[in-house]
Design a protein around this motif. Structure first.
Motif, PDB file in Angstrom:
ATOM      1  N   LEU A   1       0.815  -1.212   0.000  1.00 25.33           N
ATOM      2  CA  LEU A   1       0.000   0.000   0.000  1.00 25.33           C
ATOM      3  C   LEU A   1       0.854   1.271   0.000  1.00 25.33           C
ATOM      4  CD1 LEU A   1      -2.848  -0.917   2.525  1.00 25.33           C
ATOM      5  CD2 LEU A   1      -3.034  -0.686   0.053  1.00 25.33           C
ATOM      6  N   THR A   2       1.972   1.245   0.698  1.00 27.01           N
ATOM      7  CA  THR A   2       2.762   2.471   0.851  1.00 27.01           C
ATOM      8  C   THR A   2       3.798   2.674  -0.242  1.00 27.01           C
ATOM      9  OG1 THR A   2       4.281   1.294   2.332  1.00 27.01           O
ATOM     10  CG2 THR A   2       2.457   2.516   3.340  1.00 27.01           C
ATOM     11  N   GLU A   3       4.266   1.592  -0.867  1.00 25.75           N
ATOM     12  CA  GLU A   3       5.393   1.727  -1.779  1.00 25.75           C
ATOM     13  C   GLU A   3       5.104   1.304  -3.221  1.00 25.75           C
ATOM     14  OE1 GLU A   3       8.237   3.098  -1.006  1.00 25.75           O
ATOM     15  OE2 GLU A   3       7.677   3.426   1.094  1.00 25.75           O
TER      16      GLU A   3
ATOM     17  N   GLU B   1       0.260   3.237   8.813  1.00 25.80           N
ATOM     18  CA  GLU B   1       0.502   4.540   9.437  1.00 25.80           C
ATOM     19  C   GLU B   1       1.957   4.690   9.859  1.00 25.80           C
ATOM     20  OE1 GLU B   1      -1.602   7.021   9.608  1.00 25.80           O
ATOM     21  OE2 GLU B   1      -3.158   5.847   8.621  1.00 25.80           O
TER      22      GLU B   1
ATOM     23  N   ARG C   1      13.373   0.180  -3.246  1.00 22.74           N
ATOM     24  CA  ARG C   1      12.248   0.440  -2.356  1.00 22.74           C
ATOM     25  C   ARG C   1      12.215  -0.557  -1.200  1.00 22.74           C
ATOM     26  NH1 ARG C   1       7.213   1.105  -6.441  1.00 22.74           N
ATOM     27  NH2 ARG C   1       8.186  -0.762  -7.278  1.00 22.74           N
TER      28      ARG C   1
ATOM     29  N   ALA D   1      -0.421   2.419  -6.734  1.00 25.29           N
ATOM     30  CA  ALA D   1      -0.570   3.808  -7.151  1.00 25.29           C
ATOM     31  C   ALA D   1      -1.456   4.565  -6.169  1.00 25.29           C
ATOM     32  CB  ALA D   1      -1.168   3.878  -8.556  1.00 25.29           C
ATOM     33  N   ALA D   2      -1.157   5.831  -5.977  1.00 24.72           N
ATOM     34  CA  ALA D   2      -1.843   6.651  -4.980  1.00 24.72           C
ATOM     35  C   ALA D   2      -3.364   6.666  -5.137  1.00 24.72           C
ATOM     36  CB  ALA D   2      -1.286   8.075  -5.013  1.00 24.72           C
ATOM     37  N   PRO D   3      -3.925   6.747  -6.364  1.00 28.58           N
ATOM     38  CA  PRO D   3      -5.396   6.793  -6.476  1.00 28.58           C
ATOM     39  C   PRO D   3      -6.099   5.549  -5.950  1.00 28.58           C
ATOM     40  CG  PRO D   3      -4.364   7.567  -8.498  1.00 28.58           C
ATOM     41  CD  PRO D   3      -3.275   6.965  -7.675  1.00 28.58           C
TER      42      PRO D   3
ATOM     43  N   ARG E   1      -4.874   3.577  -3.357  1.00 27.80           N
ATOM     44  CA  ARG E   1      -4.517   3.243  -1.982  1.00 27.80           C
ATOM     45  C   ARG E   1      -5.701   3.388  -1.041  1.00 27.80           C
ATOM     46  NH1 ARG E   1       1.357   6.336  -1.544  1.00 27.80           N
ATOM     47  NH2 ARG E   1       2.457   5.000  -3.059  1.00 27.80           N
ATOM     48  N   ARG E   2      -6.451   4.472  -1.211  1.00 27.69           N
ATOM     49  CA  ARG E   2      -7.588   4.691  -0.313  1.00 27.69           C
ATOM     50  C   ARG E   2      -8.635   3.595  -0.462  1.00 27.69           C
ATOM     51  NH1 ARG E   2      -9.465   8.945   2.493  1.00 27.69           N
ATOM     52  NH2 ARG E   2      -7.806  10.270   1.638  1.00 27.69           N
TER      53      ARG E   2
ATOM     54  N   GLY F   1       4.133   5.129   6.768  1.00 28.46           N
ATOM     55  CA  GLY F   1       3.883   6.442   6.187  1.00 28.46           C
ATOM     56  C   GLY F   1       4.423   7.581   7.020  1.00 28.46           C
TER      57      GLY F   1
END
Length: 325
Positions: free
Chosen positions: A111-113, A201, A221, A116-118, A120-121, A204
């Protein structure tokens, strides 16, 4: 001659302010509320301890300190010991951690690495929804779906592979779908969202400057997470694992469905077993008021409280900052 203009001075303005007193009532009320809240928590905790100790005293008096590790649970002859349940509780919880912690680290890393950001949520919400599922639903899923599948496609094959290996064939022996291993697997699914959310968390929260410095040195990474993020949040990760362990130790209904509820001691993780919480849930209605069995069940509750306290103390010791000499 014109009248002199009066220029206000700081002294003349400050005088009324100095004479103005703030009422101490709100501050005193707030202090009393905070102190009272803390005392209520302590009183509730003390009341629970006293209730358990008083209710368990007949069993502790009859069987002595050996009650906490005796492997005897004989309702017919009124002889009781918590050894089998302590073993099943600890074993199923450790199995849950062994399964859930590596998966949680992998999911958190994904999730963190990687993801893609869109997205993750959305994936994070799905993981958090697993934590909102009631425990009895996990138990029903484990009993009707997971246990039969393990019995048909996993346990027999693993037992066949372990049969020629001395020692290992005692741990991975033939068994049934309802077992300590199945209970550990269900618990792993239940604590996975909790540990994963905290790991996300923690990873991040690693300072960006540390990550960029590692990337600047040519780290991949995975190396950044392993050598920078994990050491930076090590204490918080230990706290997350201990929190998941606390959840696993006290789980009742889900484990009651799948553990088999057999009061026997066996090194085989595929054998049926019992935990403290499942035994209390199964037999509490059968214990008459004032009976030795009721005292033994309350003794099991006291034992679980002691185990939880030990886990909490260990987690506090592991995450406490150490003075640099």
């Amino acid at each position: 001659m014109p009248d002199a203009v009066t220029i206000p001075t700081a002294t003349s303005d400050a005088a009324p302010l100095a004479r103005r007193r703030v009422s101490p009532l709100p501050e005193n009320l707030f202090s009393a509320t905070v102190i009272g809240s803390g005392l209520i928590v302590l009183l509730l905790l003390g009341a629970i301890i006293v209730m358990l100790a008083d209710g368990a005293w007949p069993a502790l008096k009859a069987f002595g300190i050996a009650f906490f590790w005796s492997p005897v649970w004989d309702s017919v002859n009124d002889k009781y010991g918590a050894g089998i349940m302590v073993y099943g509780t600890v074993l199923s919880s450790v199995l849950a951690l062994l399964i859930a912690v590596p998966l949680s680290i992998g999911v958190a890393y994904f999730l963190t690495e990687i993801l893609a950001a869109p997205f993750r949520r959305a994936v994070g919400v799905v993981i958090q929804l697993l934590a909102a599922i009631p425990s009895i639903i996990y138990g029903m899923w484990g009993f009707f779906v997971l246990a039969p599948w393990l019995a048909a496609h996993f346990i027999l094959d693993v037992a066949d592979l372990a049969a020629p290996v001395p020692g290992l064939n005692k741990i991975l022996d033939y068994g049934s779908g309802n077992s300590v291993f199945t209970a550990g697997l269900v618990l792993a699914v239940m604590i996975l969202p909790l540990i994963t959310a905290m790991f996300v968390e923690i990873l991040g929260a690693t300072p960006v400057v540390l990550k960029e410095s590692a990337y600047g040195l040519g780290c991949t990474r995975f190396e950044v997470v392993r050598s920078v993020a994990v050491p930076y949040g090590r204490r918080a990760m230990i706290g997350a694992v201990m929190l998941g362990l606390g959840r696993a130790l006290g789980e009742t209904m889900a484990v009651t469905f799948v553990v088999g509820n057999a009061t026997r001691l066996s090194p085989n993780i595929f054998a049926q077993g019992s935990t403290i919480a499942s035994t209390i849930a199964n037999e509490f209605n059968e214990a008459g008021f004032g009976s030795m069995k009721l005292a033994a069940l309350l003794g099991l509750g006291l034992t679980l409280f002691i185990i939880s306290f030990i886990v909490l103390a260990a987690s506090r010791a592991l995450v406490a900052p150490r003075a640099v000499s």
